[in-house]
Design an enzyme around this catalytic site. Sequence first.
Site, PDB file in Angstrom:
ATOM      1  N   ARG A  29      15.573 -13.601  -5.604  1.00 19.81           N
ATOM      2  CA  ARG A  29      14.289 -14.070  -5.048  1.00 19.81           C
ATOM      3  C   ARG A  29      13.129 -13.268  -5.632  1.00 19.81           C
ATOM      4  O   ARG A  29      12.406 -13.729  -6.496  1.00 19.81           O
ATOM      5  CB  ARG A  29      14.322 -13.994  -3.517  1.00 19.81           C
ATOM      6  CG  ARG A  29      13.269 -14.879  -2.827  1.00 19.81           C
ATOM      7  CD  ARG A  29      11.863 -14.288  -2.791  1.00 19.81           C
ATOM      8  NE  ARG A  29      11.765 -13.055  -2.043  1.00 19.81           N
ATOM      9  CZ  ARG A  29      10.670 -12.310  -1.971  1.00 19.81           C
ATOM     10  NH1 ARG A  29       9.569 -12.662  -2.627  1.00 19.81           N
ATOM     11  NH2 ARG A  29      10.663 -11.175  -1.295  1.00 19.81           N
TER      12      ARG A  29
ATOM     13  N   GLU B  55       3.816  -8.558   5.094  1.00 22.43           N
ATOM     14  CA  GLU B  55       3.252  -8.451   3.747  1.00 22.43           C
ATOM     15  C   GLU B  55       2.060  -7.494   3.720  1.00 22.43           C
ATOM     16  O   GLU B  55       1.211  -7.522   4.598  1.00 22.43           O
ATOM     17  CB  GLU B  55       2.828  -9.835   3.244  1.00 22.43           C
ATOM     18  CG  GLU B  55       2.407  -9.831   1.787  1.00 22.43           C
ATOM     19  CD  GLU B  55       1.967 -11.188   1.298  1.00 22.43           C
ATOM     20  OE1 GLU B  55       1.903 -11.378   0.075  1.00 22.43           O
ATOM     21  OE2 GLU B  55       1.682 -12.073   2.136  1.00 22.43           O
TER      22      GLU B  55
END
Length: 504
Positions: A13, A143
């Site tokens: 990923r 994030e």
Amino acid sequence: MKRKIEIMDTTLRDGEQTSGVSFSVSEKLTLAKLLLEELKVDRIEVASARVSDGELQAVQQITSWATAHNYINNVEVLTFVDKGVSIKWMQDAGAKVQNLLTKGSLNHLTHQLKKTPEQHFKEIKETILLAQNHQIETNVYLEDWSNGMRNSKAYVYQFLDFLSHQPIKRVLLPDTLGVLTHTETFTYISELVKKYPNLHFDFHGHNDYDLSVANVMEAIKAGCHGLHLTINGMGERAGNAPMASVVAVINDFLPDVEIDLKETSLYKVSRLVSTFTGFGIPANKPIVGENVFTQTAGIHADGDSKKNLYFNDLLPERFGRKRQYALGKTSGKANILKNLQELGLTLNDDDLGKVTQRIIELGDKKEKVTKEDLPYIISDVLDSDSYQDKVIVKSYVLTHSKGLKPSTTVAVEIENELFEENAQGDGQYDAFMNAITKIFKAKNIKLPKLIDYAVRIPPGSNSDALCETIITWQNGENEFKTRGLDSDQTVSAIKATEKMLNII
């Protein structure tokens, strides 16, 4: 009792975000199997939801295999707060664990999403509950968490207060821009572990300042429960924390923690990922680089013969590798003796001195010398007939025409007997090898397998530059290299192959 650290591999990923890298469906499935069954990582992050049809097909194949082999809860997919679109994609893909991407800094939340924390948390809660209704487990990415801790810590704590009451399994802490120092990593994660003892924290490091391994060490010391790593440190920009280096550091310097990962498989998986991606491994990259278990200086080879004076705990056998001794201008007699021993050759002191001097001269000219070159050097220096070529490629015709398969006709002299054969192939060199294979098959000789083919032209050269082709061969359990030099790339490969035919 040692503390268990989970290893999550995100090569498929986050590693695929390396510029110019894209795995095919079959490559993703092959690597997923290898990572879980051979390398023994705890979890794998295999894709981002909604990216492409090819990504969906890859995840469907991985989850189908994982379900059949009881790995389905070890396969994870990056998802988004998107009113259930990612959850639908997960259902179609057959995946059971989502890694939900959310905003871990007030800066990202305010300027990218243009939402308040309350709005963001409400949408996250809805997404988590929707996943739960479809039997999908949730981990949450924060994030830009590292900048969040630096610049908006109150927001991070507000977010974690909210998450601590949600049905999630893990909180994933990414240093998204690779900005943390090791002291910050320790301080921030220590604070979170103490404040939220019931939450499971993973650390996801990036390598922009070349600090990812140091940050991983400090994250573990601070009490984090899991790590996100990639094979060969692949990833966006400067990449992610590299799997091989981190594993070695944990096993050698952090005695209070344990991991299940199998060290001896690291090199094998590293090379396969490099082959699939075309993303070369730097020769000096720790653990998996070509040169890292190669002694170049003669004094080091001499020391290795005297109670392993230049060994450390990073023994190559741990990683399925072997120590080597380079030949070049810094080589001493000890380096050459080590290589002669592997070839089963012996020289007296006087002859050894002459051969050593010739190798130093070649190194001064920047010529590459391999162990397999030694018989030729010995023959040349000592004016000996012992190592005359038994196989000579006498002549060949190479054809390449648009719309037609390349073909080769080749004449080879083997111990003074001439053989001629022709063949087609996917390229001129492949056609040449197919013709050679026919000749040696008739003599009941199996050729080694070509496992690496590297071409080098000096930087700044013109089209008439000398081209060096270095081919790595595998003959049973043994590997060896041969080198050819010519202004034509195919001819340089043929010269390297001629050397191989004489070696076997």
